[in-house]
Motif scaffolding. Structure first.
Motif, PDB file in Angstrom:
ATOM      1  N   UNK A  90       0.825  -1.215   0.000  1.00 48.58           N
ATOM      2  CA  UNK A  90       0.000   0.000   0.000  1.00 48.58           C
ATOM      3  C   UNK A  90       0.856   1.260   0.000  1.00 48.58           C
ATOM      4  N   UNK A  91       1.893   1.280   0.828  1.00 45.56           N
ATOM      5  CA  UNK A  91       2.745   2.473   0.923  1.00 45.56           C
ATOM      6  C   UNK A  91       3.452   2.734  -0.408  1.00 45.56           C
ATOM      7  N   UNK A  92       4.019   1.678  -0.992  1.00 49.12           N
ATOM      8  CA  UNK A  92       4.761   1.842  -2.243  1.00 49.12           C
ATOM      9  C   UNK A  92       3.830   2.279  -3.371  1.00 49.12           C
ATOM     10  N   UNK A  93       2.717   1.561  -3.549  1.00 44.87           N
ATOM     11  CA  UNK A  93       1.823   1.850  -4.673  1.00 44.87           C
ATOM     12  C   UNK A  93       1.122   3.199  -4.520  1.00 44.87           C
ATOM     13  N   UNK A  94       0.652   3.524  -3.319  1.00 45.85           N
ATOM     14  CA  UNK A  94      -0.022   4.811  -3.137  1.00 45.85           C
ATOM     15  C   UNK A  94       0.961   5.968  -3.292  1.00 45.85           C
ATOM     16  N   UNK A  95       2.205   5.796  -2.799  1.00 42.04           N
ATOM     17  CA  UNK A  95       3.210   6.842  -2.958  1.00 42.04           C
ATOM     18  C   UNK A  95       3.548   7.094  -4.414  1.00 42.04           C
ATOM     19  N   UNK A  96       3.768   6.009  -5.164  1.00 35.02           N
ATOM     20  CA  UNK A  96       4.070   6.141  -6.592  1.00 35.02           C
ATOM     21  C   UNK A  96       2.876   6.749  -7.334  1.00 35.02           C
ATOM     22  N   UNK A  97       1.656   6.299  -6.998  1.00 41.78           N
ATOM     23  CA  UNK A  97       0.462   6.817  -7.675  1.00 41.78           C
ATOM     24  C   UNK A  97       0.264   8.304  -7.397  1.00 41.78           C
ATOM     25  N   UNK A  98       0.494   8.734  -6.169  1.00 49.06           N
ATOM     26  CA  UNK A  98       0.334  10.156  -5.846  1.00 49.06           C
ATOM     27  C   UNK A  98       1.334  11.013  -6.611  1.00 49.06           C
ATOM     28  N   UNK A  99       2.576  10.538  -6.735  1.00 49.32           N
ATOM     29  CA  UNK A  99       3.574  11.291  -7.489  1.00 49.32           C
ATOM     30  C   UNK A  99       3.209  11.356  -8.976  1.00 49.32           C
ATOM     31  N   UNK A 100       2.761  10.227  -9.513  1.00 41.97           N
ATOM     32  CA  UNK A 100       2.462  10.173 -10.942  1.00 41.97           C
ATOM     33  C   UNK A 100       1.184  10.926 -11.298  1.00 41.97           C
ATOM     34  N   UNK A 101       0.201  10.903 -10.400  1.00 39.58           N
ATOM     35  CA  UNK A 101      -1.114  11.479 -10.709  1.00 39.58           C
ATOM     36  C   UNK A 101      -1.320  12.874 -10.132  1.00 39.58           C
ATOM     37  N   UNK A 102      -0.312  13.425  -9.486  1.00 40.02           N
ATOM     38  CA  UNK A 102      -0.492  14.748  -8.874  1.00 40.02           C
ATOM     39  C   UNK A 102      -0.878  15.833  -9.880  1.00 40.02           C
ATOM     40  N   UNK A 103      -0.310  15.880 -11.113  1.00 36.96           N
ATOM     41  CA  UNK A 103      -0.779  16.895 -12.067  1.00 36.96           C
ATOM     42  C   UNK A 103      -2.264  16.733 -12.412  1.00 36.96           C
ATOM     43  N   UNK A 104      -2.688  15.493 -12.624  1.00 35.68           N
ATOM     44  CA  UNK A 104      -4.096  15.241 -12.929  1.00 35.68           C
ATOM     45  C   UNK A 104      -4.985  15.640 -11.757  1.00 35.68           C
ATOM     46  N   UNK A 105      -4.576  15.342 -10.542  1.00 35.49           N
ATOM     47  CA  UNK A 105      -5.370  15.685  -9.369  1.00 35.49           C
ATOM     48  C   UNK A 105      -5.479  17.195  -9.199  1.00 35.49           C
ATOM     49  N   UNK A 106      -4.409  17.925  -9.531  1.00 37.28           N
ATOM     50  CA  UNK A 106      -4.464  19.393  -9.469  1.00 37.28           C
ATOM     51  C   UNK A 106      -5.451  19.947 -10.499  1.00 37.28           C
ATOM     52  N   UNK A 107      -5.482  19.361 -11.694  1.00 35.88           N
ATOM     53  CA  UNK A 107      -6.432  19.802 -12.723  1.00 35.88           C
ATOM     54  C   UNK A 107      -7.873  19.519 -12.296  1.00 35.88           C
ATOM     55  N   UNK A 108      -8.113  18.356 -11.717  1.00 37.92           N
ATOM     56  CA  UNK A 108      -9.467  18.026 -11.257  1.00 37.92           C
ATOM     57  C   UNK A 108      -9.888  18.978 -10.144  1.00 37.92           C
TER      58      UNK A 108
END
Length: 481
Positions: free
Chosen positions: A291-309
């Motif tokens: 959970x820590x590894x996957x959520x950390x990687x996902x947050x880094x990768x998806x942060x631009x998309x989350x900012x747009x949303x």
């Protein structure tokens, strides 16, 4: 020394067929591990004859290691004769073999250096051949089963309700080791309470059974007489003990409705395991690391998309970007779950008293898009990183969520059993089509069935499979509003 229950069954099968099959499997595995390596290493050399001795030595060692490691991974036990694919076990066994081989390759000076490309090709080709050989073996077993040929032929004594349940279990889990060839009953067919399966013929009475055993046509007898028929059970046991046959007394099959099909000794008395905490031993640590590894990687990768949303949500309607809602988490405790706000702030439904439907006026235009694509759930990655949720698990539901105006916990008796693990962003139910609106009791029942199946069969491989299936499941979903 007493054998485990499964090994006891294995030991009473006809030894010649068992040993022949195991010997052939070991020879095949030796060849699959060794031959591709020798062929590839020789082919990728400019002068194949110059290093032939070295390649032959490395390949021979690979074959020996393969058989030894496969034996350690129980590749030649009873599971070899089952309908299990065993691909995952084969992957780990062959990877271990190849890892040991590479260690010896580096430490042994008499073996010449080998190119990495050749080694990778060797590993992949052999693994593919292992998988193919398993499929061929399963196909052969299936043909034998359809033809009614089994290594160990079994009959049921007493066509009771208990026997019917056992016959159904064996039919769905048939393997080439044990197969039912018929049943024995002193009563005529018209006196039986339930009609036996068409595929299970009546072989006669107890006298006929004794003759079948003496003719070598029966290897195992499964006694299904009622427990209260103590005198008949004792008399039958005494009679069958004089014959060269294995006799097993069938337990009450109704126990298997809620037991885990596993028995443990307690004071020398075998007992069925009805329930136990999931994710025991090191499993919680493995899942938390995942959970820590996957959520950390996902947050880094998806942060631009989350900012747009977040920007789109803020520009369309007044109110906070995030929507916080109380939902049930691990052990039925309340947790605060984060989502991108998809409704008009003044129309929000904090307790989910009313499920969202098609063209719901409470949902904004941005909200419809992010709900349809599940992008509104991306902030739950912070829940996962914080430890209140997991990447994969039963979806958390709000406290007042209903199906057909019935609270979920009232609609399904085992609903609360979902909370034995942390809730997840995605789950087995979601990738099997049960996502979005649950407007009927049947839908929540199916969700709970898949959730409990996930809990009982958890593994890192299952989590990875669900995560990979989530995106196509979201894209093909029709019931998310």
């Amino acid at each position: 020394m007493r054998l485990p229950f499964s090994s006891t069954l294995f030991a009473f099968a006809r030894p010649t067929a068992i040993r022949y099959t195991i010997v052939m499997a070991r020879l095949a595995h030796f060849a699959i591990a060794a031959a591709p390596g020798f062929a590839i290493l020789s082919w990728m050399q400019a002068d194949p004859f110059a290093q032939a001795g070295h390649h032959l030595a490395l390949s021979f060692i690979a074959g020996l290691l393969c058989v030894l490691v496969f034996n350690t991974f129980d590749m030649y036990g009873r599971d070899m004769f089952s309908n299990l694919l065993l691909i995952r076990r084969t992957f780990f066994a062959w990877s271990t073999t190849f890892g040991l081989l590479m260690t010896l390759h580096q430490l042994s000076r008499f073996i010449s250096p080998t190119s990495p490309q050749a080694l990778v090709l060797w590993y992949l080709l052999s693994f593919g051949l292992f998988a193919l050989s398993r499929l061929v073996m399963l196909s052969f077993f299936q043909r034998r089963i359809r033809a009614g040929h089994f290594i160990q032929r079994s009959v049921i004594v007493g066509m009771t309700e208990n026997a019917m349940r056992l016959a159904e279990q064996i039919h769905h889990r048939a393997d080439v080791i044990s197969g039912l060839i018929g049943y024995i009953d002193d009563r005529r067919s018209h006196r039986l309470h339930e009609a036996p399966p068409v595929a299970l013929p009546r072989l006669g009475d107890i006298g006929a059974l004794e003759q079948l055993i003496r003719d070598g046509r029966v290897d195992q007898v499964l006694v299904a007489l009622p427990a209260q028929a103590q005198d008949r059970n004792e008399a039958l046991a005494q009679r069958l003990r004089r014959l060269p046959v294995q006799v097993l007394l069938i337990p009450d099959m109704t126990t298997f409705r809620f037991a885990h099909r596993r028995m443990v000794p307690m004071g020398g008395v075998p007992m069925f395991v009805v329930a136990e905490p999931p994710l025991q031993g090191w499993s919680p640590l493995y899942k938390r690391c995942e959970d820590i590894v996957l959520s950390g990687v996902a947050l880094l990768a998806l942060s631009p998309l989350m900012l747009l949303i977040a920007l789109a949500v803020k520009l369309e309607s007044r109110g906070p970007v995030l929507f916080r809602q109380k939902r049930y988490g691990y052990n039925h405790r309340l947790i605060e779950v984060y989502k991108f706000r998809s409704m008009h702030h003044h129309l929000r439904d904090e307790h989910a008293d009313r499920q969202t439907g098609r063209d719901d006026p409470r949902v904004t235009r941005v909200g419809r898009f992010i709900r349809k694509t599940s992008l509104d759930e991306l902030p739950q990655l912070f829940n996962v990183l914080g430890g209140s949720m997991s990447m994969v698990g039963p979806r958390p539901h709000a406290t007042a969520t209903k199906a057909a105006n019935v609270l979920f916990e009232d609609a399904v008796e085992e609903y609360v059993a979902r909370h034995r693990v942390k809730p997840g962003i995605t789950g087995l139910a979601q990738v099997n089509g049960y996502r979005g609106e649950t407007d009927t009791v049947e839908k929540i029942q199916k969700r709970v069935e898949y959730d409990l199946e996930y809990i009982e069969n958890w593994s890192l491989w299952l989590d990875l499979s669900i995560l990979l299936r989530t995106i196509p499941a979201v894209l093909s979903a029709e019931a998310a509003y």
